[in-house]
Motif scaffolding. Structure first.
Motif, PDB file in Angstrom:
ATOM      1  N   LEU A 190      24.470  22.040  31.349  1.00 21.62           N
ATOM      2  CA  LEU A 190      26.346  22.105  31.341  1.00 21.62           C
ATOM      3  C   LEU A 190      26.794  21.940  29.844  1.00 21.62           C
ATOM      4  N   GLY A 191      26.284  21.027  29.068  1.00 20.97           N
ATOM      5  CA  GLY A 191      26.750  20.884  27.856  1.00 20.97           C
ATOM      6  C   GLY A 191      26.554  22.177  26.872  1.00 20.97           C
ATOM      7  N   VAL A 192      25.410  22.584  27.000  1.00 23.16           N
ATOM      8  CA  VAL A 192      24.821  23.518  26.090  1.00 23.16           C
ATOM      9  C   VAL A 192      25.648  24.828  26.256  1.00 23.16           C
ATOM     10  N   ILE A 193      25.736  24.985  27.595  1.00 27.10           N
ATOM     11  CA  ILE A 193      26.725  26.416  27.831  1.00 27.10           C
ATOM     12  C   ILE A 193      27.986  26.341  27.412  1.00 27.10           C
ATOM     13  N   GLY A 194      28.487  25.122  27.771  1.00 29.96           N
ATOM     14  CA  GLY A 194      29.901  24.829  27.313  1.00 29.96           C
ATOM     15  C   GLY A 194      30.363  24.983  25.912  1.00 29.96           C
ATOM     16  N   ALA A 195      29.088  24.626  25.005  1.00 30.85           N
ATOM     17  CA  ALA A 195      29.424  24.794  23.511  1.00 30.85           C
ATOM     18  C   ALA A 195      29.074  26.293  23.296  1.00 30.85           C
TER      19      ALA A 195
END
Length: 287
Positions: A215-220
């Motif tokens: 989730l963090g990677v996709i959001g960034a």
């Protein structure tokens, strides 16, 4: 008289056993897989039929078009570049987050005074929405890979920290005292008390932290990036290309299921080596 009295009881027992066997037959692994595939097939059929007459096709596309977009994505060099970038960022961020959270949790859990002083500060930092930190990390690390890795570190790190920190605090003090009275030293406490106590929280944190890293990677990647699945999803959304959007989501689901499957296998392997799998099995087999 005794035989006549026992006959209804025996009949009820036979009926109960037959009912339980039928229930177990319906709950077998093969049956569950078939039922899951049937649910997916029905959902895809409804999606195909309702797309257009009921649902706007530009927003939901159709399963046939999504399949074509998925084949195109997996058959292109650009698609694999995006997948590789996301996999590297998730793997690096997840690994660093697990190690960082475990180390901090062990330190603060082993030193109660430090834990009481710093734990509220950790909780305050954890209260900040992770995606709100993405612009700050972009300023520090740019739009390259390290800003995505840093965002991916945060979620697993906090989950691992709290599981390890609370796990250490919940160690059975009586058991520790028994080991010490029997002449046990620190390595005996580690082997017979600490590791068995922390095994379940550790692997629970692994399974929870994996999706958080993704989730963090996709959001960034949504915010600022030149490659990655998040970048591809954002581009498809801006172009109103629903088929490519769903194709990217399917790849993310496969990635999440693969990571979860690997962590589940690692969980069972480690617990089997520690001799803890038999303790967990009765709880997992409850209906």
């Amino acid at each position: 008289m005794v035989a006549a009295t026992d006959r209804p009881v025996r009949k009820k027992t036979e009926v109960a056993v037959a009912t339980r066997r039928r229930s177990e037959r319906w709950q077998g692994p093969v049956t569950l897989v078939v039922l899951r595939l049937a649910v997916v097939a029905v959902a895809l059929l409804l999606w195909q039929v309702l797309s257009g007459p009921v649902l706007p096709e530009y927003a939901v596309s159709k399963p046939t078009e999504v399949a074509q977009a998925l084949v195109k994505l997996l058959g292109s060099a650009a698609g694999w570049i995006d997948i590789r970038a996301t996999v590297i960022e998730v793997a690096a961020g997840f690994s660093i987050g697990v190690v960082l959270g475990a180390v901090i949790g062990l330190l603060l859990g082993s030193f109660p005074v430090a834990g009481r002083v710093l734990e509220p500060l950790v909780a305050a930092f954890n209260g900040i929405p992770k995606i709100a930190l993405a612009p700050l990390f972009l300023l520090f690390f740019g739009i390259g890979i390290w800003s995505k890795i840093t965002i991916a570190v945060i979620g697993p790190a906090f989950v691992m920290f709290y599981n390890i920190y609370l796990g250490l605090r919940l160690r059975e003090r009586e058991l520790m005292e028994i080991v010490q009275v029997m002449g046990g030293r620190k390595h005996h406490l580690l082997t017979y008390v600490t590791i068995p106590t922390l095994a379940a929280p550790f692997f629970a944190a692994l399974k929870t932290g994996g999706p958080l890293a993704i989730l963090g990677v996709i959001g960034a990647e949504f915010i600022a990036s030149t490659e990655g699945l998040g970048h591809g999803l954002f581009t498809a959304a801006m172009n109103l290309d629903a088929a490519t959007e769903f194709a990217g989501l399917i790849v993310l689901v496969i990635m999440t299921l693969t990571l979860n499957g690997f962590l589940s296998w690692l969980d069972k392997l480690a617990l089997r080596r520690l001799g803890l799998l038999t303790r967990r099995r009765p709880a997992e087999e409850r209906p």
